[in-house]
Design a protein around this motif. Structure first.
Motif, short mmCIF file in Angstrom:
data_model
loop_
_atom_site.label_atom_id
_atom_site.label_comp_id
_atom_site.label_asym_id
_atom_site.label_seq_id
_atom_site.Cartn_x
_atom_site.Cartn_y
_atom_site.Cartn_z
N PRO A 1 0.88 -1.25 -0.43
CA PRO A 1 0.00 -0.52 -0.11
C PRO A 1 1.16 1.45 -0.14
CG PRO A 1 -0.84 -1.54 1.49
CD PRO A 1 0.70 -1.51 1.27
N GLU A 2 0.32 2.27 -0.80
CA GLU A 2 1.05 3.32 -0.45
C GLU A 2 0.64 4.40 0.03
OE1 GLU A 2 2.14 4.14 -4.90
OE2 GLU A 2 3.15 2.67 -5.65
N GLY A 3 0.94 5.98 0.53
CA GLY A 3 0.37 6.39 1.31
C GLY A 3 0.89 6.45 2.26
N LYS A 4 0.62 7.47 3.13
CA LYS A 4 0.36 7.54 4.85
C LYS A 4 -0.75 7.17 5.22
CE LYS A 4 4.29 10.45 5.23
NZ LYS A 4 5.20 11.39 5.88
N TRP A 5 -1.32 6.21 6.71
CA TRP A 5 -2.49 6.11 6.78
C TRP A 5 -2.29 6.13 8.26
CZ3 TRP A 5 -5.80 4.63 2.66
CH2 TRP A 5 -4.62 3.70 1.54
N ASP A 6 -3.77 6.98 9.14
CA ASP A 6 -4.09 7.62 10.75
C ASP A 6 -4.14 6.12 10.86
OD1 ASP A 6 -3.98 10.09 10.01
OD2 ASP A 6 -5.25 9.53 8.97
N ILE A 7 -4.77 5.31 10.04
CA ILE A 7 -5.37 3.40 11.03
C ILE A 7 -4.70 2.70 10.57
CG2 ILE A 7 -7.01 2.23 12.05
CD1 ILE A 7 -6.31 4.87 13.94
N ALA A 8 -4.53 1.72 10.53
CA ALA A 8 -4.42 0.04 9.64
C ALA A 8 -5.48 -0.21 11.17
CB ALA A 8 -3.52 -0.71 9.34
N ILE A 9 -6.63 -1.75 9.53
CA ILE A 9 -7.35 -2.54 10.18
C ILE A 9 -7.00 -3.75 9.77
CG2 ILE A 9 -9.83 -2.69 10.78
CD1 ILE A 9 -9.68 0.19 10.75
N ILE A 10 -6.82 -4.96 10.57
CA ILE A 10 -6.52 -6.01 10.37
C ILE A 10 -8.13 -6.62 10.17
CG2 ILE A 10 -4.86 -8.25 10.49
CD1 ILE A 10 -3.72 -5.75 9.38
N GLY A 11 -8.41 -7.09 8.67
CA GLY A 11 -9.51 -8.41 8.82
C GLY A 11 -10.13 -7.12 8.21
N SER A 12 -11.90 -7.85 7.80
CA SER A 12 -12.78 -6.70 6.83
C SER A 12 -13.79 -7.50 7.08
CB SER A 12 -12.18 -7.06 5.70
OG SER A 12 -12.63 -7.99 4.61
N GLY A 13 -13.78 -7.93 8.77
CA GLY A 13 -15.40 -8.32 9.07
C GLY A 13 -16.19 -7.25 9.25
N LEU A 14 -17.44 -7.88 9.79
CA LEU A 14 -18.43 -6.87 9.99
C LEU A 14 -17.88 -5.35 11.14
CD1 LEU A 14 -21.07 -6.93 8.66
CD2 LEU A 14 -21.72 -7.72 10.83
N GLY A 15 -17.21 -5.94 12.14
CA GLY A 15 -16.69 -5.32 12.65
C GLY A 15 -15.25 -4.48 12.84
N SER A 16 -14.64 -4.97 12.17
CA SER A 16 -14.01 -3.66 11.41
C SER A 16 -13.95 -2.60 9.94
CB SER A 16 -12.80 -4.55 9.74
OG SER A 16 -12.17 -5.68 11.09
N LEU A 17 -15.02 -3.86 9.83
CA LEU A 17 -16.13 -2.35 8.57
C LEU A 17 -16.61 -1.19 9.28
CD1 LEU A 17 -17.53 -4.87 5.93
CD2 LEU A 17 -15.65 -3.60 4.97
#
Length: 204
Positions: A20-36
């Motif tokens: 992934p390019e660019g800068k991110w404030d938050i990284a979330i591992i996994g894309s389940g309902l809670g992560s979304l």
């Protein structure tokens, strides 16, 4: 997700092949309902969110899997209370989806269980469900009543349990034990232990 924008799916890039390019404030591992949900809320607060998922499509346990002739709904496939626009759960989903989520009625019977040649239909609504189960198992009225009481008791006590998780540490230290204790009476048992405490009828 771009700042202040709702997520647009699919956002599919293989992070194993392309970093992934660019800068991110938050990284979330996994894309389940809670992560979304967390990703959407953070993006609406102006955060730039990177969500990483090893599967080829987001959603976690909202997927349907097929193997040969068989199909599994591994996650949520029916949700209570959303038929009522004034319910807290419906308001939560409406806020998260910006009123774009549409609900389909499951019909009078939400599930069917087959044991050999015997079919059990499970109707929606607590009263209808209880009455139908008592019709199937007329000798088990008391066990079914106690089961319904346990279900609603666990639901009521869970509110305090989850509220405590969102409290500041000091407030949690003061009130946490009291807020958790009722729910822990349910959660410290397995489902099988609870059911065998209600009835000896293995089919029920």
């Amino acid at each position: 997700m771009e700042t202040n924008q709702a997520p647009q799916l699919p956002l599919v890039h293989s992070y194993k092949k392309q970093r992934p390019e660019g800068k991110w404030d938050i990284a979330i591992i996994g894309s389940g309902l809670g992560s979304l949900v967390c990703g959407v809320l953070l993006a609406r607060q102006g955060k730039k969110v990177l969500m990483l998922e090893q599967h080829y499509t987001p959603g976690g346990f909202t997927h349907v899997f097929k193997r040969k002739r068989f199909e599994w709904d591994v996650g949520i496939h029916y949700i209570g209370e959303v038929h009522d626009p004034s319910s807290g759960l419906r308001k939560l989903f409406d806020a998260l989806s910006e009123n774009q989520l549409e609900w389909a009625d499951v019909g009078d019977v939400y599930d069917r269980l087959v044991f050999g040649e015997t079919l059990y239909e499970l109707p929606k609504g607590a009263r209808a469900f209880s009455e139908r189960m008592k019709a199937y198992f007329p000798a088990e009225h008391q066990a079914i009543d106690r089961y319904m009481e346990a279900v609603f008791g666990a639901s009521r006590s869970a509110r305090g349990f989850f509220m405590e998780k969102a409290m500041p540490p000091l407030a949690s230290a003061v009130a946490g034990t009291w807020m958790r204790r009722k729910f822990l009476r349910y959660s410290d048992q397995t489902t099988l232990e609870v059911l065998r405490g209600l009835t000896r009828n293995e089919q029920l």
